[in-house]
Design an enzyme around this catalytic site. Structure first.
Site, PDB file in Angstrom:
ATOM      1  N   SER A   1       0.864  -1.331  -0.111  1.00 27.25           N
ATOM      2  CA  SER A   1       0.062   0.187  -0.015  1.00 27.25           C
ATOM      3  C   SER A   1       0.937   1.234   0.034  1.00 27.25           C
ATOM      4  O   SER A   1       0.492   2.177  -0.579  1.00 27.25           O
ATOM      5  CB  SER A   1      -0.864   0.137   1.287  1.00 27.25           C
TER       6      SER A   1
ATOM      7  N   HIS B   1       0.497   4.324   4.463  1.00 31.98           N
ATOM      8  CA  HIS B   1       0.022   5.114   3.247  1.00 31.98           C
ATOM      9  C   HIS B   1       0.468   6.557   3.364  1.00 31.98           C
ATOM     10  O   HIS B   1       0.747   7.156   2.168  1.00 31.98           O
ATOM     11  CB  HIS B   1      -1.588   5.242   3.341  1.00 31.98           C
TER      12      HIS B   1
END
Length: 294
Positions: free
Chosen positions: A198, A244
């Protein structure tokens, strides 16, 4: 009414790819060209047809080899090669996890300090296993997690690889992955496991936004998609917001250095930006390690 219609901005499309909007034109023939068709000239960009016919020898008169908007060499053959390799590595590890199970996960996942598992202790980054910062970014356990990240890579990777070149795209992806892992290591509990691509995918999101702004494309689709993913980042339980955000910040910084510096200083700025980001990542890991081992 006629005057109003004439004042509206005209949408142009690449002459070789009619489905792609673009705000850039060839400096010689003035035909609109997309990132895949841009070849760097001494001033601006040229289209492939002008490059082939420019000097009568099949090469651009201003450069020995065609270049991308970021200064990378336009690769011959498959322009999705690096994206496919990254997909393959992620897929191979996912299959390996399904076959081997938790033992493989525990050997590659991101941990801060040593933890106990049924078959013995597992050491983490603080004990010197820095490789976990990278291996964890290629590791997935859940099918939905793997599928979502690989869908993002397949959607975002090829246009960036074509626009930046293979080497620069590889650097962007790996540094974004490391940036996400470093921020996770810095702020997460030392016994908290973290894994997944991610961070790297969010780096591609950030880089895509910067590239679209540079190319004067409509940024609303990518910003909406990024906004939705950021909402999920902070409301969905079990998601590492650190990975993230770390990947996103690194992706934005690297992309700015890739596509915005002056042509005569482009390579120096790009190397300096990548080196600077890497040093910041190392510094964050060192600081956190000293905190955990003090």
């Amino acid at each position: 009414m006629e005057g109003q219609r004439q004042s509206e901005p005209q949408v142009t499309y690449c002459y070789r790819h009619p489905d792609r909007e673009t705000g850039i034109s060839c400096v010689r023939c003035e035909r609109p060209i997309c990132p895949d068709c841009m070849i760097t000239a001494s001033v601006g960009f040229q289209c492939p047809d002008c490059v082939k016919g420019g000097s009568g020898t099949g090469h651009a008169p201003s450069a020995s080899r065609p270049r991308t908007i970021a200064g990378g060499v336009i690769a011959a053959g498959d322009r999705r090669l690096v994206t496919k390799i990254l997909l393959g590595v992620n897929a191979a590890l996912f299959v390996g996890v399904m076959i081997v199970g938790e033992r493989l996960v525990s050997s590659l996942v991101l941990f801060g300090q040593a933890i106990a598992v049924p078959y013995g202790p597992v050491e983490g980054v603080a004990e010197g296993q820095w490789y976990r910062l990278l291996t964890s970014a290629f590791l997935h356990q859940e099918t939905w997690h793997f599928a979502m990240n690989m869908l993002g890579l397949w959607f975002l990777g090829p246009p960036l690889e074509a626009a930046l070149g293979r080497l620069r795209f590889s650097g962007l992806y790996l540094l974004s992955a490391l940036g996400g892992s470093a921020l996770t290591y810095l702020f997460s509990s030392p016994g908290q496991a973290s894994l997944g691509a991610s961070g790297a995918i969010f780096g591609l999101f950030g880089a895509t936004a910067i590239l679209m702004r540079r190319m004067k494309y409509d940024m609303r689709p990518i910003l909406i998609l990024l906004g939705i993913n950021l909402v999920f980042t902070f409301v969905w339980e079990g998601i590492s917001w650190q990975a993230h955000i770390g990947g996103l910040v690194v992706g934005v910084l690297i992309a700015i250095a890739m596509v915005h510096p002056p042509r005569d200083k482009r390579t120096v700025v790009q190397y300096a930006a990548c080196a600077g980001v890497l040093l910041l990542i190392i510094a964050a890991v060192v600081v956190r390690t000293l905190q955990l081992t003090a």
